[in-house]
Design a protein around this motif. Structure first.
Motif, PDB file in Angstrom:
ATOM      1  N   MET A  74       0.772  -1.239  -0.123  1.00 29.30           N
ATOM      2  CA  MET A  74       0.081   0.129  -0.072  1.00 29.30           C
ATOM      3  C   MET A  74       0.754   1.329   0.158  1.00 29.30           C
ATOM      4  SD  MET A  74      -3.008   1.375   2.841  1.00 29.30           S
ATOM      5  CE  MET A  74      -3.693   2.846   2.894  1.00 29.30           C
ATOM      6  N   THR A  75       0.449   2.216  -0.948  1.00 28.81           N
ATOM      7  CA  THR A  75       1.481   3.668  -1.127  1.00 28.81           C
ATOM      8  C   THR A  75       0.689   4.435  -0.070  1.00 28.81           C
ATOM      9  OG1 THR A  75       1.974   3.200  -3.314  1.00 28.81           O
ATOM     10  CG2 THR A  75       2.009   5.270  -2.447  1.00 28.81           C
ATOM     11  N   HIS A  76       1.519   4.980   0.886  1.00 28.70           N
ATOM     12  CA  HIS A  76       1.130   6.106   1.810  1.00 28.70           C
ATOM     13  C   HIS A  76       1.258   7.258   1.337  1.00 28.70           C
ATOM     14  CE1 HIS A  76       0.191   2.912   5.039  1.00 28.70           C
ATOM     15  NE2 HIS A  76       1.479   2.261   4.634  1.00 28.70           N
ATOM     16  N   PRO A  77       0.162   8.130   1.423  1.00 28.74           N
ATOM     17  CA  PRO A  77       0.334   9.413   0.694  1.00 28.74           C
ATOM     18  C   PRO A  77       1.131  10.595   1.758  1.00 28.74           C
ATOM     19  CG  PRO A  77      -1.820   9.309   1.655  1.00 28.74           C
ATOM     20  CD  PRO A  77      -1.123   8.140   1.862  1.00 28.74           C
ATOM     21  N   VAL A  78       1.633  11.615   1.412  1.00 24.43           N
ATOM     22  CA  VAL A  78       1.888  12.618   1.949  1.00 24.43           C
ATOM     23  C   VAL A  78       0.644  13.505   2.332  1.00 24.43           C
ATOM     24  CG1 VAL A  78       3.240  14.977   2.226  1.00 24.43           C
ATOM     25  CG2 VAL A  78       4.352  12.860   1.072  1.00 24.43           C
ATOM     26  N   THR A  79       0.357  13.513   3.805  1.00 20.95           N
ATOM     27  CA  THR A  79      -0.988  14.396   4.012  1.00 20.95           C
ATOM     28  C   THR A  79      -0.636  15.679   4.578  1.00 20.95           C
ATOM     29  OG1 THR A  79      -1.894  12.140   4.497  1.00 20.95           O
ATOM     30  CG2 THR A  79      -2.876  14.218   5.447  1.00 20.95           C
ATOM     31  N   VAL A  80      -1.353  16.721   4.013  1.00 24.07           N
ATOM     32  CA  VAL A  80      -1.251  17.952   4.442  1.00 24.07           C
ATOM     33  C   VAL A  80      -2.465  18.555   5.125  1.00 24.07           C
ATOM     34  CG1 VAL A  80      -0.207  20.467   3.867  1.00 24.07           C
ATOM     35  CG2 VAL A  80       0.483  18.429   2.668  1.00 24.07           C
ATOM     36  N   GLY A  81      -2.254  19.067   6.145  1.00 20.71           N
ATOM     37  CA  GLY A  81      -3.695  19.875   6.994  1.00 20.71           C
ATOM     38  C   GLY A  81      -3.599  21.409   6.504  1.00 20.71           C
ATOM     39  N   VAL A  82      -4.903  21.724   5.593  1.00 22.07           N
ATOM     40  CA  VAL A  82      -4.783  23.029   5.170  1.00 22.07           C
ATOM     41  C   VAL A  82      -6.032  23.704   5.907  1.00 22.07           C
ATOM     42  CG1 VAL A  82      -3.994  22.486   3.160  1.00 22.07           C
ATOM     43  CG2 VAL A  82      -6.194  22.188   3.423  1.00 22.07           C
ATOM     44  N   ASP A  83      -5.759  25.116   6.083  1.00 18.77           N
ATOM     45  CA  ASP A  83      -6.789  25.751   6.685  1.00 18.77           C
ATOM     46  C   ASP A  83      -7.098  27.117   6.082  1.00 18.77           C
ATOM     47  OD1 ASP A  83      -4.458  27.124   7.399  1.00 18.77           O
ATOM     48  OD2 ASP A  83      -4.427  26.802   9.646  1.00 18.77           O
ATOM     49  N   ALA A 131       3.651  19.149  -1.381  1.00 16.03           N
ATOM     50  CA  ALA A 131       3.479  18.848  -2.924  1.00 16.03           C
ATOM     51  C   ALA A 131       4.843  18.316  -3.329  1.00 16.03           C
ATOM     52  CB  ALA A 131       2.773  19.918  -3.625  1.00 16.03           C
ATOM     53  N   ARG A 132       5.782  19.217  -3.073  1.00 14.53           N
ATOM     54  CA  ARG A 132       7.239  18.758  -3.438  1.00 14.53           C
ATOM     55  C   ARG A 132       7.819  17.697  -2.826  1.00 14.53           C
ATOM     56  NH1 ARG A 132      10.554  22.516  -1.649  1.00 14.53           N
ATOM     57  NH2 ARG A 132       8.975  23.850  -0.585  1.00 14.53           N
ATOM     58  N   GLU A 133       7.329  17.385  -1.782  1.00 15.18           N
ATOM     59  CA  GLU A 133       7.786  16.145  -0.954  1.00 15.18           C
ATOM     60  C   GLU A 133       7.303  15.003  -1.637  1.00 15.18           C
ATOM     61  OE1 GLU A 133       9.994  13.876   1.885  1.00 15.18           O
ATOM     62  OE2 GLU A 133      10.159  15.786   1.000  1.00 15.18           O
ATOM     63  N   ALA A 134       5.794  15.236  -1.997  1.00 17.47           N
ATOM     64  CA  ALA A 134       5.161  13.922  -2.424  1.00 17.47           C
ATOM     65  C   ALA A 134       5.725  13.421  -3.961  1.00 17.47           C
ATOM     66  CB  ALA A 134       3.673  14.274  -2.654  1.00 17.47           C
ATOM     67  N   GLN A 135       5.966  14.670  -4.602  1.00 15.69           N
ATOM     68  CA  GLN A 135       6.375  14.497  -5.931  1.00 15.69           C
ATOM     69  C   GLN A 135       7.891  13.654  -5.924  1.00 15.69           C
ATOM     70  OE1 GLN A 135       7.357  18.169  -8.343  1.00 15.69           O
ATOM     71  NE2 GLN A 135       5.902  17.367  -9.546  1.00 15.69           N
ATOM     72  N   GLY A 186       7.382  10.333  -5.019  1.00 12.86           N
ATOM     73  CA  GLY A 186       6.790   9.327  -6.002  1.00 12.86           C
ATOM     74  C   GLY A 186       5.118   8.866  -5.265  1.00 12.86           C
ATOM     75  N   VAL A 187       4.742   9.662  -4.464  1.00  6.72           N
ATOM     76  CA  VAL A 187       3.572   9.020  -3.898  1.00  6.72           C
ATOM     77  C   VAL A 187       2.571  10.269  -3.938  1.00  6.72           C
ATOM     78  CG1 VAL A 187       4.680   7.782  -2.085  1.00  6.72           C
ATOM     79  CG2 VAL A 187       4.220  10.350  -1.525  1.00  6.72           C
ATOM     80  N   PRO A 188       1.044  10.030  -3.730  1.00  9.09           N
ATOM     81  CA  PRO A 188       0.095  10.715  -3.880  1.00  9.09           C
ATOM     82  C   PRO A 188       0.142  11.763  -2.740  1.00  9.09           C
ATOM     83  CG  PRO A 188      -0.728   8.504  -3.900  1.00  9.09           C
ATOM     84  CD  PRO A 188       0.713   8.565  -3.454  1.00  9.09           C
ATOM     85  N   ALA A 213      -0.850   8.104   6.726  1.00  7.51           N
ATOM     86  CA  ALA A 213       0.101   8.819   5.851  1.00  7.51           C
ATOM     87  C   ALA A 213       1.574   8.440   6.007  1.00  7.51           C
ATOM     88  CB  ALA A 213      -0.164  10.275   5.975  1.00  7.51           C
ATOM     89  N   ALA A 214       2.605   8.470   5.195  1.00  4.33           N
ATOM     90  CA  ALA A 214       3.969   8.536   5.279  1.00  4.33           C
ATOM     91  C   ALA A 214       4.468   9.388   6.080  1.00  4.33           C
ATOM     92  CB  ALA A 214       4.650   8.768   4.122  1.00  4.33           C
TER      93      ALA A 214
END
Length: 270
Positions: A1-10, A23-27, A30-32, A99-100
């Motif tokens: 299972m691919t774990h995404p980089v998760t960001v809390g936005v407000d 976004a740059r870390e996920a890129q 190579g993960v969502p 998440a990763a």
């Protein structure tokens, strides 16, 4: 299972900076990328300017607006956006478990290793078992727009603040992984202070003792990192044992942090 980089936005500038870093870390990994916004309606003694439905509609729009901005700069990145209903720290901890790593912006009051934290960030960092990256809001002289992160030709170092009394393997591993992923050097800082009786026996003795203390701390730092150097032979490691509080040495070098629960060690990924 691919774990995404998760960001809390407000919807804040710090949240937007965190989304761009995520976004740059996920890129890079190579993960969502997963954007989450936690919403909880709070009752008021008097009628608020907008009702619960208007507040919810605004909350629903936050992750989608950030997604639209990120897509313009990272068109090939797989991005999902979710609105979570419930207490923000609980929702973010639940999202982090899948998440990763979890990324959040920093703002408000309170301090952790020189970073300003809001109550949500502080509560989330205290509870989650996953790595958490804290991204500071951009200052007046920093890039503010999405897609305008650091553009230096050579990678900035990954900085690890290390407590030699209780070194945390998870934090050390995270920092070495981050340096290897970026092909960046790893700067390891250990802050120490002379014992209380230092300074009581004259200048000559103090100079000799200081040299001895520094040599002992440096050797202890090298000994702690030796097995990690062997595991990550491609990482260029720079070790520094510095006098004083670690935060005062880490702040000028750091852009975001990755604290771990139940540890005095922390890494900062730049």
């Amino acid at each position: 299972m691919t774990h995404p980089v998760t960001v809390g936005v407000d919807g804040s500038a710090a949240g937007l900076a965190a989304a761009d870093w995520g976004a740059r870390e996920a890129q890079l990994r190579g993960v969502p990328l997963r954007l989450v916004h936690a919403w909880e309606w709070q009752p008021f003694a008097h009628a608020p300017p907008m009702g619960p439905e208007a507040a919810r509609r605004w909350s629903e729009g936050v992750p989608h607006e950030v997604t639209a901005q990120l897509h313009r700069h990272y068109p090939d990145l797989d991005i999902t956006a979710d609105l979570l209903t419930g207490p923000p720290p609980e929702m973010l901890c639940a999202a982090a478990a899948e998440a990763a790593l979890l990324v959040m912006g920093t703002a408000g009051v309170g301090r952790l290793a020189g970073f300003l934290l809001g109550s949500v960030a502080m509560a989330t960092v205290a509870r989650t078992e996953r790595p958490v990256v804290l991204v500071r809001a951009p200052g007046a002289d920093e890039d503010k727009a999405v897609g305008r992160g650091p553009t230096a030709t050579s990678p900035r170092p990954v900085v690890l603040g290390l407590d030699l009394v209780r070194p945390c393997e998870e934090v050390i591993r995270f920092s070495f992984d981050a340096a290897a992923l970026r092909a960046a050097p790893l700067l390891v800082l250990h802050g120490w202070n002379p014992p209380g009786y230092y300074g009581a026996y004259g200048a000559g003795a103090n100079v000799n003792w200081a040299a001895g203390f520094e040599a002992a701390q440096t050797e202890s730092l090298r000994r702690t990192l030796r097995p990690w150097r062997e595991r990550f032979p491609t990482v260029d490691v720079i070790e520094q044992a510095v006098v004083g509080q670690p935060a005062s040495h880490l702040r000028p070098r750091s852009w975001c942090a990755s604290p771990r629960r139940r540890s005095n060690s922390y890494g900062t990924v730049c």
